[in-house]
Design an enzyme around this catalytic site. Structure first.
Site, PDB file in Angstrom:
ATOM      1  N   LYS A  33       0.937  -1.163  -0.002  1.00  0.00           N
ATOM      2  CA  LYS A  33      -0.002  -0.081   0.047  1.00  0.00           C
ATOM      3  C   LYS A  33       0.952   1.190   0.069  1.00  0.00           C
ATOM      4  O   LYS A  33       0.680   2.268  -0.817  1.00  0.00           O
ATOM      5  CB  LYS A  33      -0.838   0.066   1.328  1.00  0.00           C
ATOM      6  CG  LYS A  33      -1.554   1.434   1.619  1.00  0.00           C
ATOM      7  CD  LYS A  33      -2.359   1.127   2.687  1.00  0.00           C
ATOM      8  CE  LYS A  33      -1.734   1.598   4.057  1.00  0.00           C
ATOM      9  NZ  LYS A  33      -1.353   2.938   4.289  1.00  0.00           N
ATOM     10  N   ASN A  34       1.929   1.289   1.019  1.00  0.00           N
ATOM     11  CA  ASN A  34       2.415   2.548   1.129  1.00  0.00           C
ATOM     12  C   ASN A  34       3.650   2.995  -0.162  1.00  0.00           C
ATOM     13  O   ASN A  34       4.292   3.874  -0.357  1.00  0.00           O
ATOM     14  CB  ASN A  34       3.488   2.681   2.268  1.00  0.00           C
ATOM     15  CG  ASN A  34       2.725   2.653   3.442  1.00  0.00           C
ATOM     16  OD1 ASN A  34       1.356   2.814   3.322  1.00  0.00           O
ATOM     17  ND2 ASN A  34       3.062   2.681   4.783  1.00  0.00           N
ATOM     18  N   ARG A 103      -4.765  10.487   5.065  1.00  0.00           N
ATOM     19  CA  ARG A 103      -3.849  11.614   5.033  1.00  0.00           C
ATOM     20  C   ARG A 103      -2.856  11.623   3.776  1.00  0.00           C
ATOM     21  O   ARG A 103      -2.410  12.737   3.469  1.00  0.00           O
ATOM     22  CB  ARG A 103      -3.041  11.335   6.336  1.00  0.00           C
ATOM     23  CG  ARG A 103      -3.856  11.556   7.572  1.00  0.00           C
ATOM     24  CD  ARG A 103      -2.766  11.472   8.741  1.00  0.00           C
ATOM     25  NE  ARG A 103      -1.681  12.217   8.679  1.00  0.00           N
ATOM     26  CZ  ARG A 103      -1.657  13.520   8.741  1.00  0.00           C
ATOM     27  NH1 ARG A 103      -2.629  14.153   9.190  1.00  0.00           N
ATOM     28  NH2 ARG A 103      -0.375  14.154   8.235  1.00  0.00           N
ATOM     29  N   CYS A 127      -5.062  12.843  13.240  1.00  0.00           N
ATOM     30  CA  CYS A 127      -5.374  11.596  12.923  1.00  0.00           C
ATOM     31  C   CYS A 127      -5.239  10.818  14.155  1.00  0.00           C
ATOM     32  O   CYS A 127      -4.836  11.230  15.199  1.00  0.00           O
ATOM     33  CB  CYS A 127      -4.600  10.951  11.801  1.00  0.00           C
ATOM     34  SG  CYS A 127      -3.079  10.200  12.233  1.00  0.00           S
ATOM     35  N   ARG A 132       0.813  14.442  13.277  1.00  0.00           N
ATOM     36  CA  ARG A 132       1.047  14.060  11.902  1.00  0.00           C
ATOM     37  C   ARG A 132       1.229  15.486  10.982  1.00  0.00           C
ATOM     38  O   ARG A 132       0.133  15.528  10.114  1.00  0.00           O
ATOM     39  CB  ARG A 132       0.451  12.991  11.271  1.00  0.00           C
ATOM     40  CG  ARG A 132       0.462  11.642  12.216  1.00  0.00           C
ATOM     41  CD  ARG A 132      -0.214  10.498  11.355  1.00  0.00           C
ATOM     42  NE  ARG A 132       0.772   9.954  10.275  1.00  0.00           N
ATOM     43  CZ  ARG A 132       0.315   9.003   9.668  1.00  0.00           C
ATOM     44  NH1 ARG A 132      -0.683   8.440   9.884  1.00  0.00           N
ATOM     45  NH2 ARG A 132       1.309   8.310   8.703  1.00  0.00           N
ATOM     46  N   ILE A 134       2.239  18.542   8.143  1.00  0.00           N
ATOM     47  CA  ILE A 134       3.002  18.423   6.901  1.00  0.00           C
ATOM     48  C   ILE A 134       3.869  19.678   6.745  1.00  0.00           C
ATOM     49  O   ILE A 134       3.935  19.748   5.718  1.00  0.00           O
ATOM     50  CB  ILE A 134       1.899  18.229   5.883  1.00  0.00           C
ATOM     51  CG1 ILE A 134       0.841  19.375   6.150  1.00  0.00           C
ATOM     52  CG2 ILE A 134       1.394  16.983   5.739  1.00  0.00           C
ATOM     53  CD1 ILE A 134       0.055  19.904   4.797  1.00  0.00           C
ATOM     54  N   LEU A 136       6.904  20.003   6.868  1.00  0.00           N
ATOM     55  CA  LEU A 136       8.330  19.816   6.541  1.00  0.00           C
ATOM     56  C   LEU A 136       7.949  19.567   4.745  1.00  0.00           C
ATOM     57  O   LEU A 136       8.952  19.950   4.003  1.00  0.00           O
ATOM     58  CB  LEU A 136       8.921  18.499   6.876  1.00  0.00           C
ATOM     59  CG  LEU A 136       9.249  18.480   8.354  1.00  0.00           C
ATOM     60  CD1 LEU A 136       9.882  16.951   8.769  1.00  0.00           C
ATOM     61  CD2 LEU A 136      10.377  19.289   8.906  1.00  0.00           C
ATOM     62  N   ASP A 318       5.144   0.614  11.740  1.00  0.00           N
ATOM     63  CA  ASP A 318       3.834  -0.044  11.348  1.00  0.00           C
ATOM     64  C   ASP A 318       3.831  -1.268  11.942  1.00  0.00           C
ATOM     65  O   ASP A 318       2.854  -2.163  11.804  1.00  0.00           O
ATOM     66  CB  ASP A 318       3.906   0.092  10.040  1.00  0.00           C
ATOM     67  CG  ASP A 318       3.345   1.407   9.397  1.00  0.00           C
ATOM     68  OD1 ASP A 318       3.037   2.260  10.288  1.00  0.00           O
ATOM     69  OD2 ASP A 318       3.357   1.667   8.110  1.00  0.00           O
ATOM     70  N   ARG A 410      -8.682  -0.435   5.092  1.00  0.00           N
ATOM     71  CA  ARG A 410      -7.635   0.508   4.478  1.00  0.00           C
ATOM     72  C   ARG A 410      -6.318   0.049   4.062  1.00  0.00           C
ATOM     73  O   ARG A 410      -6.046   0.688   2.941  1.00  0.00           O
ATOM     74  CB  ARG A 410      -7.376   1.759   5.300  1.00  0.00           C
ATOM     75  CG  ARG A 410      -8.737   2.729   5.500  1.00  0.00           C
ATOM     76  CD  ARG A 410      -8.057   4.133   6.485  1.00  0.00           C
ATOM     77  NE  ARG A 410      -6.723   4.456   6.104  1.00  0.00           N
ATOM     78  CZ  ARG A 410      -5.643   4.654   6.595  1.00  0.00           C
ATOM     79  NH1 ARG A 410      -5.738   4.918   7.989  1.00  0.00           N
ATOM     80  NH2 ARG A 410      -4.770   5.010   6.178  1.00  0.00           N
TER      81      ARG A 410
HETATM   82  C1  UD1 Z   1       4.723   7.022   6.219  1.00  0.00           C
HETATM   83  C2  UD1 Z   1       3.659   5.739   6.167  1.00  0.00           C
HETATM   84  C3  UD1 Z   1       3.108   5.098   7.689  1.00  0.00           C
HETATM   85  C4  UD1 Z   1       4.222   4.958   8.528  1.00  0.00           C
HETATM   86  C5  UD1 Z   1       5.062   6.451   8.646  1.00  0.00           C
HETATM   87  C6  UD1 Z   1       6.355   6.211   9.562  1.00  0.00           C
HETATM   88  C7  UD1 Z   1       2.781   6.216   4.197  1.00  0.00           C
HETATM   89  C8  UD1 Z   1       1.573   6.398   3.228  1.00  0.00           C
HETATM   90  N1  UD1 Z   1       2.595   6.007   5.397  1.00  0.00           N
HETATM   91  O1  UD1 Z   1       3.683   8.057   6.947  1.00  0.00           O
HETATM   92  O2  UD1 Z   1       2.456   3.904   7.281  1.00  0.00           O
HETATM   93  O3  UD1 Z   1       3.816   4.845   9.766  1.00  0.00           O
HETATM   94  O4  UD1 Z   1       5.664   6.689   7.266  1.00  0.00           O
HETATM   95  O5  UD1 Z   1       7.139   4.825   8.774  1.00  0.00           O
HETATM   96  O6  UD1 Z   1       3.720   5.731   3.376  1.00  0.00           O
HETATM   97  N2  UD1 Z   1       6.664  14.856  10.566  1.00  0.00           N
HETATM   98  C9  UD1 Z   1       6.650  16.114  10.822  1.00  0.00           C
HETATM   99  N3  UD1 Z   1       6.462  16.904   9.832  1.00  0.00           N
HETATM  100  C10 UD1 Z   1       6.090  16.593   8.659  1.00  0.00           C
HETATM  101  C11 UD1 Z   1       6.236  15.238   8.196  1.00  0.00           C
HETATM  102  C12 UD1 Z   1       6.361  14.360   9.315  1.00  0.00           C
HETATM  103  O7  UD1 Z   1       7.060  16.560  11.900  1.00  0.00           O
HETATM  104  O8  UD1 Z   1       5.897  17.472   7.618  1.00  0.00           O
HETATM  105  C13 UD1 Z   1       6.786  13.687  11.635  1.00  0.00           C
HETATM  106  C14 UD1 Z   1       5.710  12.958  12.050  1.00  0.00           C
HETATM  107  O9  UD1 Z   1       4.827  13.603  13.001  1.00  0.00           O
HETATM  108  C15 UD1 Z   1       6.363  11.698  12.579  1.00  0.00           C
HETATM  109  C16 UD1 Z   1       7.570  11.903  11.557  1.00  0.00           C
HETATM  110  O10 UD1 Z   1       7.780  12.897  11.205  1.00  0.00           O
HETATM  111  O11 UD1 Z   1       6.543  12.085  13.965  1.00  0.00           O
HETATM  112  C17 UD1 Z   1       7.706  10.586  10.571  1.00  0.00           C
HETATM  113  O12 UD1 Z   1       6.480  10.795   9.876  1.00  0.00           O
HETATM  114  P1  UD1 Z   1       6.355  10.237   8.162  1.00  0.00           P
HETATM  115  O13 UD1 Z   1       7.710   9.797   7.787  1.00  0.00           O
HETATM  116  O14 UD1 Z   1       6.164  11.795   7.497  1.00  0.00           O
HETATM  117  O15 UD1 Z   1       4.823   9.532   8.177  1.00  0.00           O
HETATM  118  P2  UD1 Z   1       4.054   9.477   7.027  1.00  0.00           P
HETATM  119  O16 UD1 Z   1       4.885   9.750   5.775  1.00  0.00           O
HETATM  120  O17 UD1 Z   1       2.766  10.284   7.302  1.00  0.00           O
END
Ligand code: UD1
Length: 431
Positions: A33-34, A103, A127, A132, A134, A136, A318, A410
């Site tokens: 999925k990811n 998301r 969530c 979570r 965005i 960055l 995960d 999902r």
């Molecule tokens: C992806 C995966 C999810 C997995 C996660 C961590 C997908 C669709 N989802 O989620 O299954 O659990 O990676 O391996 O691939 N963060 C910030 N700012 C940002 C982005 C992230 O602070 O702009 C933080 C998040 O809150 C979290 C960490 O960075 O603490 C990692 O998050 P991230 O790797 O971005 O997770 P996702 O990409 O949402």
């Protein structure tokens, strides 16, 4: 108008198990999925209609395809294969109705902005497993020359003169953030260097396919990616096959370990599962591995374990919930530390309702094994928490009903059918 949520309520399914199970046989692992989500978003960068094989039949994939179709793209999705044509995509606003259900919809931001010079995406909001943010993703796009504002719950991004390559240093490793910026950089003018990039196999596959489609990317699989943008030139993307889902595979390995059943997984890549296999080995399991199968030879006595979730190649967040369920059956005390998400222990209270002995201190769970679990009515709270409850139900005395499995749907392709295929009595019923 029927919303997605009213649809879910009307079609609310639950899973019922009868009690302690012994499994045997083979399970075919679906596509990841990811990996699928960024690769579907990537079709926005293509001038041709793109054919994608080995897609999992899960709700998140249908949601993203629906989002693309709302924006004007067309697609066919049948038997794990989709053909996506974004040449007719004209709308650039990803609306709240869809984004709030998934998301990962944020993955369209980079490619739409890169192709059209503007994009609006509803802010995903909080969530179940934490904030979570965005930030960055947005900061990196601003570095590339985008103007970003937040209006009425939407991120509005414009880049009237196109995106420009630059140096991006992520403060934190972000998986979808890396994917978003790699896709934006693919059509940008000049070179983008991403430092502290995610190294997950799903990000690697995205980079490899872009590389094969004419976007020169160096450092694939490392923390520094160098991407030569095409300066707005759309790509020709050949048919490709999604990599196997390492989290689905890890979950079924835990099913083998917890029920002490020998199971063989097909269509799996053991190289993507090193940290998970190492922890299962520490807990007593042994494996026979071929290039695309893994057979688990479980141990009669499960040993306790210490786990810290971190970015790939370390132990994946995960898989945390599933190992927590497994640890309830270990002889001794396990310690599981969650480092990525601040609120990812909601399965703990449900497991406690089944008799598990777990204490929670901030982001560290201490699991005192071994406890005999007993069946109960439990509620799935997020995707991976749902599968932890299924694992617990497979070793509980008596009946368990797992409610709200739309979370499970999902991301797990036909979990009930796959478990039935190896002898489980699990069934799906309507509330
Ligand atoms: C992806 C995966 C999810 C997995 C996660 C961590 C997908 C669709 N989802 O989620 O299954 O659990 O990676 O391996 O691939 N963060 C910030 N700012 C940002 C982005 C992230 O602070 O702009 C933080 C998040 O809150 C979290 C960490 O960075 O603490 C990692 O998050 P991230 O790797 O971005 O997770 P996702 O990409 O949402």
């Amino acid at each position: 108008m029927r919303t997605y949520f009213s649809f879910i309520k009307r079609h609310m399914d639950y899973l019922k198990t009868e009690g302690i199970e012994s499994l045997s046989g083979t399970i075919k692992i679906s596509g990841a999925k990811n990996a699928s989500l960024p690769l579907i978003a990537m079709t926005i960068l293509a001038k041709n209609s793109v054919s994608i094989k080995n897609l999992p039949q899960v709700a998140d994939i249908r949601t993203l395809l629906k989002l693309l179709s709302n924006l004007g793209a067309t697609y066919e999705f049948q038997d794990e294969k989709a053909v996506v044509d974004t040449s007719t995509l004209t709308q650039t606003k990803a609306k709240y109705d869809i984004v709030r259900t998934m998301r990962a919809s944020i993955l369209v931001l980079g490619p739409i902005l890169a192709r059209f010079g503007h994009c609006e995406v509803s802010l995903p909001g909080g969530c179940a497993i934490g904030q979570r943010p965005i930030d960055l993703h947005l900061k990196a796009l601003e570095h590339m020359g985008a103007h970003i504002s937040i209006k009425a719950g939407y991120v509005e991004a414009t880049a009237p003169n196109g995106l420009k390559g630059c140096n991006i240093i992520f403060d934190k490793i972000t998986v979808t953030g890396t994917a978003n910026i790699v896709m934006a950089a693919a059509l940008a003018e000049g070179q983008t260097v991403i430092t502290n990039a995610a190294r997950e196999p799903e990000v690697v596959q995205l980079c490899e396919i872009l590389n094969a489609s004419g976007v020169k990317i160096e450092g694939i699989g490392t923390a520094i990616l160098t991407i030569e943008g095409t300066n707005g030139k759309l790509l020709h993307i050949d048919e490709f096959t999604i990599i196997p889902d390492r989290i689905e595979a890890g979950t079924y390995l835990c099913a083998g370990a917890i029920t002490k059943s020998e199971l063989t997984l097909e269509n799996v890549n053991a190289k993507h599962l090193s940290a998970v296999l190492a922890k299962l080995e520490e807990m007593g399991s042994r494996f026979t591995i071929t290039p695309d199968t893994i057979t688990i030879h479980p141990s009669e006595n499960i040993k306790p374990v210490k786990i810290i979730t971190q970015e790939y190649p370390a132990f994946p967040t995960d898989m945390q919930a599933q190992f927590l369920a497994l640890a309830t059956q270990a002889d001794g005390t396990s310690i599981i530390e969650e480092r990525l998400f601040e609120n990812r222990f909601m399965h703990v209270s449900e497991l406690q309702r089944m008799g598990a002995n777990i204490t929670l201190n901030g982001h560290v769970a201490t699991v005192y094994g071994k406890t005999q679990l007993s069946g109960a009515d439990v509620m799935a709270t997020d995707l991976r928490a749902s599968s932890a409850l299924v694992l617990a139900a497979l070793v509980a005395i008596g009946e368990t009903n797992i409610h709200r499995i739309y979370h499970l749907d999902r991301g797990y392709d036909s979990l009930d059918k796959k478990l039935q295929g190896v002898g489980s009595k699990i069934i799906r019923l309507k509330e």
